[in-house]
Design an enzyme around this catalytic site. Structure first.
Site, PDB file in Angstrom:
ATOM      1  N   ASP A  44       0.944  -1.363   0.119  1.00 15.96           N
ATOM      2  CA  ASP A  44       0.191   0.262   0.533  1.00 15.96           C
ATOM      3  C   ASP A  44       0.693   1.012  -0.114  1.00 15.96           C
ATOM      4  O   ASP A  44       1.719   1.273   0.554  1.00 15.96           O
ATOM      5  CB  ASP A  44      -1.445  -0.141   1.187  1.00 15.96           C
ATOM      6  CG  ASP A  44      -2.206  -0.830   1.120  1.00 15.96           C
ATOM      7  OD1 ASP A  44      -1.606  -2.134   2.058  1.00 15.96           O
ATOM      8  OD2 ASP A  44      -2.861  -1.032   0.129  1.00 15.96           O
ATOM      9  N   HIS A  98      -0.492  -1.707  -4.561  1.00 18.09           N
ATOM     10  CA  HIS A  98      -2.069  -0.197  -4.869  1.00 18.09           C
ATOM     11  C   HIS A  98      -1.583   1.183  -4.795  1.00 18.09           C
ATOM     12  O   HIS A  98      -1.250   1.735  -3.663  1.00 18.09           O
ATOM     13  CB  HIS A  98      -2.905  -0.689  -3.097  1.00 18.09           C
ATOM     14  CG  HIS A  98      -4.039  -0.821  -3.395  1.00 18.09           C
ATOM     15  ND1 HIS A  98      -4.574  -0.457  -1.916  1.00 18.09           N
ATOM     16  CD2 HIS A  98      -4.450   0.498  -3.710  1.00 18.09           C
ATOM     17  CE1 HIS A  98      -5.939  -0.065  -2.205  1.00 18.09           C
ATOM     18  NE2 HIS A  98      -5.454   0.742  -3.096  1.00 18.09           N
ATOM     19  N   GLY A 156      -7.898  -2.414   9.688  1.00 15.71           N
ATOM     20  CA  GLY A 156      -8.598  -2.505  10.544  1.00 15.71           C
ATOM     21  C   GLY A 156     -10.054  -1.944  10.484  1.00 15.71           C
ATOM     22  O   GLY A 156     -10.932  -1.840  11.557  1.00 15.71           O
ATOM     23  N   PHE A 208      -6.967   3.379   6.195  1.00 14.23           N
ATOM     24  CA  PHE A 208      -6.326   2.479   6.782  1.00 14.23           C
ATOM     25  C   PHE A 208      -6.589   1.687   7.267  1.00 14.23           C
ATOM     26  O   PHE A 208      -7.577   0.732   6.466  1.00 14.23           O
ATOM     27  CB  PHE A 208      -7.252   3.464   7.947  1.00 14.23           C
ATOM     28  CG  PHE A 208      -7.014   4.986   7.798  1.00 14.23           C
ATOM     29  CD1 PHE A 208      -7.738   5.598   7.026  1.00 14.23           C
ATOM     30  CD2 PHE A 208      -6.008   5.367   8.616  1.00 14.23           C
ATOM     31  CE1 PHE A 208      -7.707   6.960   7.393  1.00 14.23           C
ATOM     32  CE2 PHE A 208      -5.364   6.781   8.777  1.00 14.23           C
ATOM     33  CZ  PHE A 208      -6.088   7.241   7.812  1.00 14.23           C
ATOM     34  N   ASP A 260     -10.242  -6.228  -0.711  1.00 11.36           N
ATOM     35  CA  ASP A 260      -9.331  -4.814  -0.228  1.00 11.36           C
ATOM     36  C   ASP A 260      -9.685  -4.348   1.232  1.00 11.36           C
ATOM     37  O   ASP A 260     -10.657  -3.568   0.635  1.00 11.36           O
ATOM     38  CB  ASP A 260      -8.966  -4.671  -1.450  1.00 11.36           C
ATOM     39  CG  ASP A 260      -6.887  -3.792  -0.395  1.00 11.36           C
ATOM     40  OD1 ASP A 260      -6.334  -2.300  -0.719  1.00 11.36           O
ATOM     41  OD2 ASP A 260      -6.973  -4.438   0.928  1.00 11.36           O
ATOM     42  N   GLY A 261      -9.351  -4.690   1.820  1.00  5.08           N
ATOM     43  CA  GLY A 261      -9.806  -4.202   3.533  1.00  5.08           C
ATOM     44  C   GLY A 261     -11.158  -5.509   3.749  1.00  5.08           C
ATOM     45  O   GLY A 261     -12.288  -5.931   3.348  1.00  5.08           O
ATOM     46  N   GLY A 313      -5.523  -8.722   5.386  1.00  2.00           N
ATOM     47  CA  GLY A 313      -4.455  -7.686   6.548  1.00  2.00           C
ATOM     48  C   GLY A 313      -4.546  -8.313   7.999  1.00  2.00           C
ATOM     49  O   GLY A 313      -5.041  -9.053   8.235  1.00  2.00           O
TER      50      GLY A 313
HETATM   51  C1  DX5 Z   1      -6.503  -0.302   3.355  1.00  2.00           C
HETATM   52  C2  DX5 Z   1      -5.501  -0.842   2.238  1.00  2.00           C
HETATM   53  C3  DX5 Z   1      -5.177  -1.828   2.998  1.00  2.00           C
HETATM   54  C4  DX5 Z   1      -5.240  -2.686   4.712  1.00  2.00           C
HETATM   55  C5  DX5 Z   1      -6.236  -3.673   4.418  1.00  2.00           C
HETATM   56  O1  DX5 Z   1      -6.196   1.341   2.056  1.00  2.00           O
HETATM   57  O2  DX5 Z   1      -5.989  -0.954   1.290  1.00  2.00           O
HETATM   58  O3  DX5 Z   1      -4.742  -2.714   1.863  1.00  2.00           O
HETATM   59  O4  DX5 Z   1      -4.015  -2.927   4.126  1.00  2.00           O
HETATM   60  O5  DX5 Z   1      -6.007  -3.797   5.805  1.00  2.00           O
HETATM   61  P1  DX5 Z   1      -6.948  -4.400   6.982  1.00  2.00           P
HETATM   62  O6  DX5 Z   1      -7.191  -6.131   6.899  1.00  2.00           O
HETATM   63  O7  DX5 Z   1      -6.800  -4.164   7.940  1.00  2.00           O
HETATM   64  O8  DX5 Z   1      -8.948  -3.824   6.149  1.00  2.00           O
HETATM   65 ZN    ZN Z   2      -4.046  -2.171  -0.069  1.00  2.00          ZN
END
Ligand code: DX5
Ligand code: ZN
Length: 236
Positions: A50, A81, A160, A158, A191-192, A213
């Protein structure tokens, strides 16, 4: 190899190889060497990196030197990303090439084709990203030049966060649109908040690449290998 099955909205959709892309920003940075060894020994398909610029999203994370070092330390393809404004002006700052995915947000540039073409010219695989509130129609004009669509299931910026529920329906509508319009080769990445529960639903909806994540990989309650094994099980 692509086979067909019915998804939860009754459409015939492509069955693609299911792949995991751990989000390295969620890792303990002081233990990266061990993470990479575990990823390699568990057949991880991509490493999700990221990149945030404090403008397109209200946060900063990893940068150009980190990408360069990571690329020199592993043969696992990167899944970069880009959450940055005007990515078409900054692609040359990043070290990527054949086999890597590079994702740019449709909301981040006025010159999307320019960004996607530049990624393809370097032998990498272009991916277009859409935020939860952005409709599928916003990317229809670039589906012929991408290898994948990154569907944000949270608002970017972010780790979480909780999944935006409407994004599940978006994944299944997108998969059906792609398969009905000659783009059955185009992959869908989620993603997320890709938890074990959500990953199962995202997979049934038609996603085939899963950004792992804080909710399914980088978690104190189980080891990395356990997280990978359990995720593989629920997305299969
Ligand atoms: C957020 C990022 C994600 C994040 C995923 O903007 O693009 O890749 O790191 O983290 P979790 O799985 O905790 O949502
Ligand atoms: Zn991401």
């Amino acid at each position: 190899m692509i086979s067909l099955h019915h998804n939860d909205i009754g459409g015939l959709v492509a069955n693609m190889e299911k792949k995991i892309s751990p989000s390295i920003m969620c890792a303990d940075f002081f233990d990266l060497e061990n993470y990479i060894k575990e990823f390699e020994s568990n057949g991880i398909e991509y490493i999700h990196v990221d990149i945030m610029d404090g403008s397109f999203v209200p946060n900063f994370t990893l940068g150009t030197d980190f990408v360069k070092q990571l690329k020199s330390r592993t043969s696992i393809p990167l899944d970069i990303h880009l959450m940055i404004d005007e990515p078409e002006k900054k692609l040359d700052w990043f070290d990527f090439g054949v086999g890597d995915y590079v994702a740019v947000h449709v909301e981040s540039t006025k010159h999307l084709h320019k960004a996607l073409d530049a990624i393809k010219k370097r032998g990498a695989k272009p991916m277009v990203t859409i935020n939860p509130a952005t409709p599928i129609s916003a990317i229809e004009e670039v589906l012929d030049v991408v290898d994948g669509v990154l569907v944000m299931t949270v608002n970017p910026g972010f780790a979480g966060q909780k999944m935006v529920p409407s994004t599940l329906k978006k994944i299944s509508s997108l998969r059906k649109f792609l398969d009905d319009n000659g783009y059955s080769h185009v992959e869908i990445e989620a993603d997320g908040n890709v938890s074990f529960e959500n990953a199962k639903l995202m997979s049934e909806a038609g996603a085939n690449i899963f950004v792992a994540g804080t909710s399914s990989m980088f978690n104190k309650n189980f080891s990395l290998a356990e997280g990978i094994a359990r995720l593989r099980q629920v997305i299969a």
